[in-house]
Scaffold this active site. Structure first.
Site: not given
Length: 939
Positions: A151, A596
């Site tokens: 990923h 994030k």
């Protein structure tokens, strides 16, 4: 790298420019011949036009280029995008080959090599007074563990990667000594043919890849690169040690332990990916076995042809002779067709038996999941038996003076066998904590131990789990009464037990718990493992065949990690499990979600502090703790050069071991070509050695003044980042409209969904990969720098003289230097002119103006502050090789971004029919791939 290497690259940059030009000419010829003059003309108009615009603004020219793009139909746009995409692929090859040539040129001069080489590192150790035994201690304690993940999956198809490898090898011929007539012309002709094939090969996947495709892509790097690179790394390290330490009075040789290990999440990471089932994990393990056994068979075949020693001219030692005698009796069936095969060539006969046993092992793996030792007595039952046979041959060769033969291809195979075993890479299993909680609650309800488990607090849960692990459940577990979800989870633990028994005790690595919020999250996994026989009591002593790794991801979890681990280590049951595992604990730290969550500076600082606290706690408790760094490819996900990243870790936290994820495009950039893989592995390993010096000598602690300064700066930065991303009305609407994040979710580059919860557009739901990917495509890149400039400026203004403090921190503190250097890279890839064009995709002008003005203001502020602190005039002036590399691409990215903008406007038009949507989507997805190739990163 040192100035010497950088100067060499700058000095010979003309050669690189010539190679890039050659590739461009050949691509142009292919375009002209294959798609006609019209497409070629459009590509050239856009290329030359945006080059001019990049050098000097020209509104009239800009408008003409915009009208040209808007006039093009989807089919033509696809061709244009593909042309730029392939150009970037070729530039990447040219640069990689160029850097390899510069390293080869420097090495050929016989002088001291570049920073990060074994030679430079070992010379530094010698100057610092590191004695041979201290070096041996560093090596003995070392563990360098890259973990391959899917990923994001590499956006290039495997067939394209193989084509690019062929182009790389052919381009090398252009720089090789002449060995025949018309060598250069033949190589250029071959390059053009390969570029033409590349042009006619579909680079965008037609369908989303299955996990099995991701597994095979991961295996490609081992087959194509690492099987060649690993022996070379060990050979170069051994040669470097001999060269630097040979005249040391205490030097009596250094033994190289198998300190390189590979891990993998591909086929084991089920967090948020419903397609990773127990069946898929079994397939991953099986394919890994087949890959490594096949490599061993190939190499033993070569050794059979090479080690042709006759017993008339040498005498093998006693241990070897006894082993061969035993094998001759046990494996007579291998010689049925020719009992006298190699009868006077003992090493060839032994290797023939080794090869046949490996073939039996491979056949058994391919045929069925039945354990090798139960189904085929002729196969190797363990990897250690195979390694022992190889070492018997080596020791025997050494005994009669054939050191060169022992230390050649045979030693390479021994290094491979010790590195990869019969499992290739340790497969980590990952799952999200809440799923374990649900499964445990259901199990305890059925066994009658607790009906309302989920209402208990963490401490109460731990007490209950301690009891059921130690004493067993009140009633036997009836699996048929469980839900399918809980049975799926238990099946994974059964698989772990089977793999450790049937493949290797090392086949499965860690069980990683994502979103670890409480100590009970770890105890839940221990309880589930006990149900599959991985944990328990045997003859009054605890055994534990399950290694559990909590993953702390958010800013809040990082801050709470110490108290969570303290509670866990204080539990008598868990402590006994640790004791059964040699008092070893691995802790994973998440870079992506914390960045994030609170911004890059707050994430980096909290990770820094967390590491120090965890290691201090582990030492206090007498536990050996290894930190597992969950880094992504981009700066916004913890990425950056590996050597510098390792050196930037807090002092005395590495402890000889480093484990980190390698993701997506990072894998292809580092490991597509074994020449580059050798360099990248070397840079990482030397970083580990340097960061581990605290194990053999005292090292200087960071200045308290620096720590206090960054504590304040990080707090300001986090507040500013959250103000934008969580406290600004319309921010998420802006993100989804002013970036192609929704369209990224439609790309067939990975098996895992781009959001944790389908339909949930919240900041917490969007995955960090898609978050970073979207901002990067829109050339805004806020995950890599937003909040840094405001924090530095505010902190500096509070007291006079603080700029000098920041400049000193940049010069003398590797952590702060790496943080700002990585931010420079992210800023360099940001383009506010293009970013404004993406901002105009936002439907509400008021929202657009408010948010973009904040982003633009912070960009200028961050750039200005970093330039002052680093004492440079332009971004990346202190990294000239990288600066030139990115500059070379920059002007070619402009047309792609503008094409993508036009495609987004078309595709998002509400009046489009379904067929028209599909027609505009295809070139749009190609543009995402192409921009990624230009920026050299996805997520």
């Amino acid at each position: 790298m040192t100035d010497t290497f950088a100067k060499a690259c700058i000095k010979h940059d003309k050669a690189l420019r010539q190679r890039v030009h050659l590739f461009g000419v050949l691509l142009g010829e292919v375009l002209h011949e294959q798609v006609g003059k019209e497409t070629y003309t459009v590509v050239e108009r856009l290329r030359k036009g945006y080059l001019k615009l990049h050098a000097k603004p020209d509104r009239a020219l800009y408008n003409r280029l915009t009208r040209l793009i808007e006039s093009l139909q989807p089919e033509m746009l696809s061709a244009v995008v593909r042309a730029f995409s392939i150009y970037f692929m070729l530039v990447n090859i040219a640069e990689e080959a160029f850097l390899h040539r510069q390293r080869r040129r420097i090495a050929g001069k016989g002088s001291e090599l570049w920073e990060g080489s074994f030679d430079h590192t070992l010379r530094g150790f010698r100057k610092q007074g590191i004695a041979p035994q201290q070096l041996q201690n560093i090596l003995d304690d070392a563990a360098y563990i890259p973990v391959f993940t899917a990923h994001p999956t590499e956006s290039k198809r495997l067939v394209v990667m193989k084509l690019l490898r062929r182009i790389f090898l052919t381009s090398e011929v252009l720089d090789a000594p002449k060995r025949g007539i018309n060598q250069r012309q033949a190589a250029i002709k071959s390059l053009k043919t390969q570029i033409q094939i590349l042009w006619k090969t579909e680079e965008v996947r037609a369908v989303r890849p299955e996990v099995r495709n991701e597994i095979r892509l991961g295996l490609y790097y081992f087959q194509n690169s690492l099987f060649e690179a690993i022996p070379q790394v060990f050979r170069r390290l051994q040669n470097g040690i001999d060269r630097v330490y040979a005249d040391h009075q205490e030097y009596h040789g250094i033994q190289l332990p198998p300190f390189i290990r590979f891990g993998s999440w591909i086929g084991g990471d089920r967090d948020g990916n419903p397609f990773v089932t127990a069946e898929v994990t079994r397939l991953a393990l099986k394919l890994q076995q087949q890959t490594i056994l096949g490599e061993y068979i190939r190499r033993v075949d070569k050794l059979i042809a090479e080690l042709t020693f006759s017993d008339r001219f040498c005498t093998p030692n006693w241990s070897f002779n006894e082993s061969l005698k035993s094998d001759n009796e046990r494996y007579q069936a291998f010689f049925q067709d020719n009992p006298r095969r190699f009868e006077d060539e003992p090493y060839r006969r032994k290797l023939f038996i080794v090869r046949e046993r490996l073939k039996q092992s491979l056949q058994t793996v391919e045929a069925a999941p039945t354990p090798i030792q139960d189904s085929n007595p002729e196969a190797y039952t363990t990897e250690t038996a195979f390694q022992r046979d190889l070492k018997l041959i080596s020791h025997s060769l050494l005994s009669h003076g054939d050191e060169d033969a022992a230390e050649g291809e045979l030693q390479d195979l021994i290094h491979l066998a010790e590195t990869f075993g019969f499992y290739l890479a340790r497969l980590d299993i990952r799952q999200e904590s809440s799923l374990h909680t649900s499964a445990v609650a259901e199990i305890l309800r059925i066994t009658g131990d607790e009906t309302e488990y989920q209402k208990l607090n963490s401490q109460q849960r731990i007490q209950l789990l301690d009891s059921v692990i130690t004493e067993g459940t009140t009633q036997p577990l009836q699996v048929d009464k469980l839900s399918q979800e809980t049975r799926d989870i238990l099946e994974v633990f059964d698989l772990i037990a089977d793999s450790k028994r049937d493949i290797s005790p090392l086949a499965i690595g860690q069980y990683v718990i994502s979103m670890t919020h409480h100590a009970s999250d770890i105890m839940e996994v221990a309880f589930l493992g006990s149900l599959s026989g991985l944990i328990g009591l045997q003859n009054g002593a605890w055994f534990c065949q399950l290694e559990i790794s909590p993953l702390f991801e958010t800013i809040n979890d990082l801050k709470n990690s110490e108290s969570i681990l303290d509670e866990l280590f204080s539990n008598s049951c868990y402590r006994q499990l640790l004791n059964a595992n040699n008092d070893r604990q691995e802790v994973m730290l998440g870079y992506s979600d914390s960045a994030k969550d609170g911004g890059i500076m707050a994430s980096a600082w909290n990770l820094y502090q967390t590491q120090k606290r965890i290691i201090a706690l582990a030492e206090k408790q007498g536990i050996q703790c290894r930190l597992f760094h969950g880094r992504g490819g981009t700066v916004g996900r913890g990425g950056g050069p590996t050597h510098q990243s390792i050196l930037a870790q807090p002092g005395n936290t590495v402890k000889g071991e480093i484990k980190f994820t390698e993701q997506g495009e990072v894998l292809s950039n580092k490991y597509s070509n074994f020449e580059t893989a050798i360099f990248e592995l070397t840079m990482g390993i030397t970083g580990l050695f340097k960061a581990s010096l605290g194990e053999v000598r005292d090292i200087r602690e960071e200045k308290q003044q620096y720590l206090e300064a960054l504590e304040e700066i990080a707090t300001i930065s986090e507040q500013h980042f959250r103000k934008l991303t969580e406290g600004t009305d319309g921010f998420l609407d802006y993100f989804y409209e002013a970036t192609p994040v929704n369209e990224i979710g439609m790309m067939n580059i990975g098996s895992r969904p781009s959001h944790r919860s389908k339909g949930n557009r919240s900041k917490s739901s969007v995955r960090a990969i898609a978050w970073v990917f979207g901002w990067g495509q829109a050339r805004q890149n806020i995950p890599g720098w937003y909040g840094i400039g405001f924090a530095l400026e505010q902190w500096r203004r509070q007291k006079p003289g603080r700029m000098k403090t920041l400049q000193a921190m940049y010069r003398h503190w590797p952590f702060f230097h790496a943080l700002l250097s990585n931010a420079q890279m992210a800023l360099f890839k940001t383009d506010m002119t293009i970013a404004w064009e993406y901002a105009n995709l936002c439907g509400d002008n008021s929202t657009r103006d408010r948010i973009f003005s904040e982003i633009e203001l912070e960009y200028e502020r961050t750039r200005k502050q970093i330039l002052k602190i680093a004492r440079i005039d332009n971004l990346l002036d202190d990294m000239p090789v990288l600066q030139k590399s990115l500059s070379r691409r920059d002007s070619y990215l402009d047309p792609l971004n503008h094409i993508q903008l036009g495609l987004l406007r078309h595709y998002r038009h509400t009046d489009l029919q379904e067929e028209e949507e599909e027609m505009w989507l295809r070139p749009l997805l190609r543009s995402i791939n192409a921009i990624s190739a230009g920026l050299r990163n996805t997520g």
